[in-house]
Design a protein around this motif. Structure first.
Motif, PDB file in Angstrom:
ATOM      1  N   ALA A 399      12.524 -26.985  20.431  1.00 37.30           N
ATOM      2  CA  ALA A 399      11.362 -26.188  20.027  1.00 37.30           C
ATOM      3  C   ALA A 399      11.714 -24.713  19.909  1.00 37.30           C
ATOM      4  N   GLN A 400      12.496 -24.205  20.868  1.00 39.67           N
ATOM      5  CA  GLN A 400      12.862 -22.791  20.826  1.00 39.67           C
ATOM      6  C   GLN A 400      13.758 -22.492  19.635  1.00 39.67           C
ATOM      7  N   THR A 401      14.679 -23.383  19.340  1.00 39.28           N
ATOM      8  CA  THR A 401      15.567 -23.196  18.192  1.00 39.28           C
ATOM      9  C   THR A 401      14.764 -23.181  16.890  1.00 39.28           C
ATOM     10  N   ALA A 402      13.804 -24.092  16.775  1.00 39.08           N
ATOM     11  CA  ALA A 402      12.990 -24.156  15.567  1.00 39.08           C
ATOM     12  C   ALA A 402      12.192 -22.865  15.375  1.00 39.08           C
ATOM     13  N   LEU A 403      11.568 -22.390  16.442  1.00 37.94           N
ATOM     14  CA  LEU A 403      10.799 -21.150  16.347  1.00 37.94           C
ATOM     15  C   LEU A 403      11.699 -19.958  16.039  1.00 37.94           C
ATOM     16  N   ASP A 404      12.887 -19.953  16.611  1.00 41.83           N
ATOM     17  CA  ASP A 404      13.808 -18.844  16.371  1.00 41.83           C
ATOM     18  C   ASP A 404      14.253 -18.812  14.917  1.00 41.83           C
ATOM     19  N   TRP A 405      14.403 -19.995  14.287  1.00 38.64           N
ATOM     20  CA  TRP A 405      14.757 -20.018  12.864  1.00 38.64           C
ATOM     21  C   TRP A 405      13.678 -19.353  12.029  1.00 38.64           C
ATOM     22  N   VAL A 406      12.422 -19.642  12.350  1.00 36.12           N
ATOM     23  CA  VAL A 406      11.333 -19.004  11.609  1.00 36.12           C
ATOM     24  C   VAL A 406      11.382 -17.493  11.809  1.00 36.12           C
TER      25      VAL A 406
END
Length: 426
Positions: A399-406
């Motif tokens: 989840a953190q990786t996905a949000l960081d990509w955004v």
């Protein structure tokens, strides 16, 4: 001012609960430029409590005590504190009336044992508790100033903010110099790698750089001391600027802002929206985004599509892709993201599909494998990773990786994956 935090309760030493009160109290003290020198936990045994009180009074000027103010037989904090420093226990009538009124308001009969919560050491100042029955107290024993507060976090937090901090701030010696501190949150690099990259940062006299892991993030806490406010602020500004220059976008915020808050703020500033399509994260990304007040401005909604039928029926993932590639694959992740973006009318959509474990893996698709996809009007990208963690941490870092990509896309900086195991990109 040397400060000490003392938490009381058998349940703390048995490991039944996580003692978060220590970190909260120390962080609040740091905000008024008081450093905690000691953290101590002690059980409900009077002899051990007495020893802890005496040790604290000998080495610390300020002692924050949490726990042991309840109505039961093992709630002995006030009684033992009074005995330790030769004070009588006296009944505080206003507190007793407040306790009685509390039970009347909630329509319950007050048990006789609750009356003991109105007892305080003679000479102590009573600290009102607006959300519970147990008042706190402040006791000056000459060598040290003791503050006793409830162990229940929501009660402790209010009492610390409204009663304790103002009293401590009023007693601070103006000639002690000034301390300033900051919190920088980073994601994507391990603690040891951060130390290596920052090996020449924070070496100025009067500056200390601390590291703390709060998975999946790593926090940096620079502390600067100076003879004046201007000197301390200047030192802190220099070390923070040096850290951000070295780490760049790895630092995603200063202070208490979370990753989802940062992403939400960037989306709102740009007038953009986002949707989610989650399999292995089970709605975690959507829950984090909607935990931020005002998220309705930019979060369109989400689909938790765990079963293949849900991916097909709710997100429009073609049956042929599921049969040919399997649910945990680049084509399916891309189709999930694009399906969410189109169906929910969002500018961006995130999708996750993976194997969080502890079982379900194969040699070709091991436990820990995850595909994350990000869709926009410009197309869909997907990235494959293997995060070698237990189920809970696997979901958290996904989840953190996905949000960081955004976040990185919105800032226009290169996307990176955390420095763990990377398997490929599509």
């Amino acid at each position: 001012m040397r400060a000490e935090v003392l938490t009381i309760g058998d349940e703390l030493l048995r490991g039944e609960i996580v003692d978060s009160n220590k970190s909260f109290l120390s962080e609040k003290l740091l905000g008024i430029e008081v450093e905690t020198r000691f953290h101590v936990s002690v059980n409900d045994e009077p002899a051990d409590m007495r020893d802890a009180f005496l040790r604290a009074a000998d080495r610390s000027q300020l002692v924050l005590v949490s726990g042991g103010l309840g109505p039961t037989r093992d709630d002995l904090t006030v009684e033992v504190l009074a005995e330790t420093f030769g004070r009588k226990l006296v009944q505080h009538e206003p507190s007793l009336r407040r306790i009685e009124e509390f039970f009347k308001r909630v329509g319950r009969e007050m048990a006789p044992s609750n009356a003991k919560q109105a007892l305080v050491p003679e000479g102590a100042e009573v600290l009102p508790n607006p959300v519970g029955t147990a008042p706190g107290c402040m006791l000056d024993v000459g060598r040290a100033l003791f503050f006793c507060m409830p162990g229940v976090p929501r009660e402790l937090y209010r009492m610390m903010e409204e009663q304790v901090l103002p009293r401590v701030a009023a007693r601070l010696d103006g000639g002690r110099g000034v301390m300033r501190a900051a919190l920088l949150r980073t994601f994507g690099l391990g603690e040891s790698n951060l130390e290596d990259q920052l090996s020449d940062v924070g070496r100025e006299p009067g500056v200390v750089l601390g590291f703390r892991t709060a998975f999946p993030d790593n926090f940096l806490r620079p502390v600067a001391r100076g003879a004046t406010i201007l000197e301390a602020d200047a030192k802190l500004a220099r070390v923070c600027a040096a850290i951000e220059a070295k780490l760049g976008p790895l630092v995603y915020t200063r202070g208490e802002e979370t990753m989802e808050s940062v992403v939400g703020r960037l989306l709102a500033e740009r007038g953009l929206t986002i949707a989610t399509a989650e399999s292995c994260t089970g709605g975690l990304i959507g829950a984090r985004l909607t935990a931020v007040p005002g998220s309705s401005r930019y979060y369109r909604g989400g689909v938790v599509a765990y079963a293949n039928e849900a991916k097909r029926d709710l997100l429009g993932v073609p049956e042929a892709l599921l049969r040919e590639h399997g649910a945990v694959s680049a084509p399916v992740a891309r189709a999930m993201a694009e399906g969410a973006r189109v169906r929910l009318g969002a500018d961006f959509a995130l999708a996750t599909t993976g194997i969080s474990g502890p079982d379900g893996g194969t040699p070709e698709k091991p436990v820990g494998l995850v595909w994350i996809a990000l869709a926009s009007k410009d197309g869909v990208e997907a990235e494959q990773m293997v995060f070698p963690f237990d189920r809970e941490r696997h979901r958290a870092i996904t989840a953190q990786t996905a949000l960081d990509w955004v976040r990185r896309v919105l800032l226009g900086v290169p996307r990176v994956v955390p420095r763990y195991v990377v398997r490929g990109k599509s």
